[in-house]
Design a protein around this motif. Sequence first.
Motif, PDB file in Angstrom:
ATOM      1  N   GLN A   7     -38.367 -33.363 -22.080  1.00 49.93           N
ATOM      2  CA  GLN A   7     -37.513 -32.272 -22.464  1.00 49.93           C
ATOM      3  C   GLN A   7     -36.188 -33.039 -22.748  1.00 49.93           C
ATOM      4  N   ALA A  11     -34.658 -32.757 -26.557  1.00 49.96           N
ATOM      5  CA  ALA A  11     -33.266 -32.408 -26.912  1.00 49.96           C
ATOM      6  C   ALA A  11     -32.575 -33.214 -27.600  1.00 49.96           C
ATOM      7  N   ARG A  36     -26.487 -24.953 -28.628  1.00 50.66           N
ATOM      8  CA  ARG A  36     -27.713 -24.781 -27.459  1.00 50.66           C
ATOM      9  C   ARG A  36     -28.143 -26.113 -27.224  1.00 50.66           C
ATOM     10  N   THR A  37     -28.645 -27.040 -28.305  1.00 53.23           N
ATOM     11  CA  THR A  37     -29.039 -28.122 -28.122  1.00 53.23           C
ATOM     12  C   THR A  37     -28.058 -29.314 -27.136  1.00 53.23           C
ATOM     13  N   SER A  40     -28.928 -28.221 -23.651  1.00 53.78           N
ATOM     14  CA  SER A  40     -30.011 -28.793 -23.298  1.00 53.78           C
ATOM     15  C   SER A  40     -29.971 -30.200 -22.946  1.00 53.78           C
ATOM     16  N   LEU A  41     -28.963 -30.919 -23.446  1.00 46.98           N
ATOM     17  CA  LEU A  41     -28.818 -32.163 -23.098  1.00 46.98           C
ATOM     18  C   LEU A  41     -27.919 -32.448 -21.993  1.00 46.98           C
ATOM     19  N   SER A  44     -30.361 -31.788 -18.997  1.00 47.06           N
ATOM     20  CA  SER A  44     -31.155 -32.831 -18.917  1.00 47.06           C
ATOM     21  C   SER A  44     -30.484 -34.133 -18.334  1.00 47.06           C
ATOM     22  N   CYS A  60     -27.583 -40.109 -27.513  1.00 46.14           N
ATOM     23  CA  CYS A  60     -29.197 -39.807 -27.837  1.00 46.14           C
ATOM     24  C   CYS A  60     -29.828 -40.861 -28.563  1.00 46.14           C
TER      25      CYS A  60
END
Length: 290
Positions: A7, A11, A36-37, A40-41, A44, A60
């Motif tokens: 996941q 992301a 939204r991304t 998600s990060l 996570s 990232c």
Amino acid sequence: MSVVESQAAAAASALLSAPVLRSAMRDGPASKLANRTISSLVESGLALGASTVRTLIWRCDRWLSRHYRNDLVYRRAVLGQMIPWSDGILLPEFRVGRSIVDFLAVTDSLHAVEIKSDLDNTSRLDSQLHDYSKIAPLVSVMASKRVVERVLAIPEFQTIGLHWLDVNGRVETVRDAEFRSDLLESEVLMRSLRRAEYLRVLSALGSTVPDLPNTRVFSYALAASRNLDPLVFHNAVAEQLRERKPRAGRSLIARLPEPVRPAVLKLDPTRQQISSLQDWMNQEVANVYA
């Protein structure tokens, strides 16, 4: 790779991808897809301690380089270390016959660079290299060490440049590409151009296309290209492709974080779109997630 790591990889890859950056260019801080991304990060754990979106982009990039060396990692290495794109034009995902080369560098000559990341399938690599040799006298492969060693052992690819990415993200050069023009094909070169470009090339080489219906122009031009010396045709094509400059200018793209430059180059944004992207990258992660 665990579910959580998978996941995180998805992301992190999304944040540096063209769709998310396109959304941020269009909507800036209001971008729903991009934000939204980021959410998600955060979920996570990758965003822990990151203050701005810009900081998160770099985080990232580092995570992918260490744990999930996909196409994004390799594209950044090519753009940052292998090809001095400020010296010419760099065209991403350029169509060549049945293949699409990852980067076509355009100076006085064409240089096709194919990427095979740690996660890529290499079953079509041989046919891709054959295709690229029809338009570019310089061809290189940027890949894992395993793939480079395989290509190194193939006699017909002895002029192909070979580069691999070490564990620290540095590009290691096994050999540079050697200039080879005997495989060039004028017909394939012409098919890779836009209509206005191939008409200008033919005109410059003394084969002006007569006034014909649009349905017949391509066929006439294709026939005319077959009668021209491939190397001379290549030189004229390189001159045309050097006119494909980024709409926003190279200096503005160069101010963006290195991890997003490959996707931005592909999107070819306007100056205003880059301004919107900058606004999005400068916002606080905490505000996005709130």
